[in-house]
Design an enzyme around this catalytic site. Structure first.
Site, mmCIF file in Angstrom:
data_model
loop_
_atom_site.group_PDB
_atom_site.id
_atom_site.type_symbol
_atom_site.label_atom_id
_atom_site.label_comp_id
_atom_site.label_asym_id
_atom_site.label_seq_id
_atom_site.Cartn_x
_atom_site.Cartn_y
_atom_site.Cartn_z
ATOM 1 N N SER A 1 0.842 -1.200 0.000
ATOM 2 C CA SER A 1 0.000 0.000 0.000
ATOM 3 C C SER A 1 0.880 1.255 0.000
ATOM 4 O O SER A 1 1.581 1.462 -0.995
ATOM 5 C CB SER A 1 -1.069 0.011 1.085
ATOM 6 O OG SER A 1 -1.989 -1.063 0.843
ATOM 7 N N HIS B 1 2.790 15.015 4.074
ATOM 8 C CA HIS B 1 2.611 16.398 3.621
ATOM 9 C C HIS B 1 3.116 17.278 4.758
ATOM 10 O O HIS B 1 2.719 17.077 5.912
ATOM 11 C CB HIS B 1 1.139 16.684 3.311
ATOM 12 C CG HIS B 1 0.534 15.656 2.411
ATOM 13 N ND1 HIS B 1 0.778 15.626 1.053
ATOM 14 C CD2 HIS B 1 -0.273 14.598 2.657
ATOM 15 C CE1 HIS B 1 0.130 14.608 0.514
ATOM 16 N NE2 HIS B 1 -0.521 13.961 1.466
ATOM 17 N N CYS C 1 -1.295 -3.379 3.861
ATOM 18 C CA CYS C 1 -2.220 -4.500 3.815
ATOM 19 C C CYS C 1 -1.563 -5.796 4.259
ATOM 20 O O CYS C 1 -2.235 -6.826 4.322
ATOM 21 C CB CYS C 1 -2.809 -4.647 2.415
ATOM 22 S SG CYS C 1 -1.571 -4.960 1.151
#
Lengths: 125, 125
Positions: B66, B71, B86
């Protein structure tokens, strides 16, 4: 969405089911591009990886306002989607609607988080 | 983390505060790479965008399991991090520890979601 404070964004988490086209990287790239536009976001780039014929796709649309990510499991008809935008006016629901329509999928689980980035999180919660 | 069902993964959401180096794209690329390794994940690629001198970075490590996204807002000392894997054996806390150490940051808000991808979500919840 309501209740946003200055220095906060929204993060929509959706686990999708009953989807199609989940091994179609080109289609998913277009869906991510269209979803960013529907949200009113500025697309920086779309990056996708396909895990081989019949297998899923992992990808992201990097945005000036954060990101949309998708991971798909065509063998189950499922996908996990994140739509995180720090903009005050972005429409995350519109982005999700584009993804659902593009994959013919429905939402199994959905949650929305406030994300804090503007000041120390304790001061904006 | 305990309680995982077959066809589920974990998604750790962390909003960080009091961080440094948040405009240093090269450092953040190394941190994402090291965080993926610490989690026991397989890195596909790291993609980063820098928004100009003194401004933040938006980026993602795409993984076979995944993704990790980040940010940053250097003007506030803050960053929003997602670690979604996952895999049944990935150590998300180890990945977060690498990110916190690399940025000298602390966690303001943190949440963990189960993500459903294996079957229709209603059947694995």
């Amino acid at each position: 969405m309501t209740g946003m404070q200055p220095g906060e964004g929204w993060h929509l988490i959706a686990d999708l089911t009953d989807g199609a086209h989940l091994d179609d990287a080109d289609r998913i790239a277009r869906i991510l591009t269209d979803a960013a536009a529907a949200a009113g976001a500025t697309l920086l780039e779309v990056r996708l990886h396909k895990f081989g014929a019949g297998f899923g796709v992992t990808g992201v649309a990097l945005l000036a306002e954060s990101h949309i990510s998708i991971h798909t499991w065509p063998e189950f008809g499922t996908a996990c989607v994140d739509i995180f935008m720090c903009g005050q006016t972005n429409d995350l629901d519109a982005a999700l609607a584009v993804i659902l329509a593009g994959l013919g999928a429905t939402v199994g689980r959905q949650a929305t988080h406030r994300r804090a980035f503007g000041k120390a999180p304790a001061s904006v919660g």
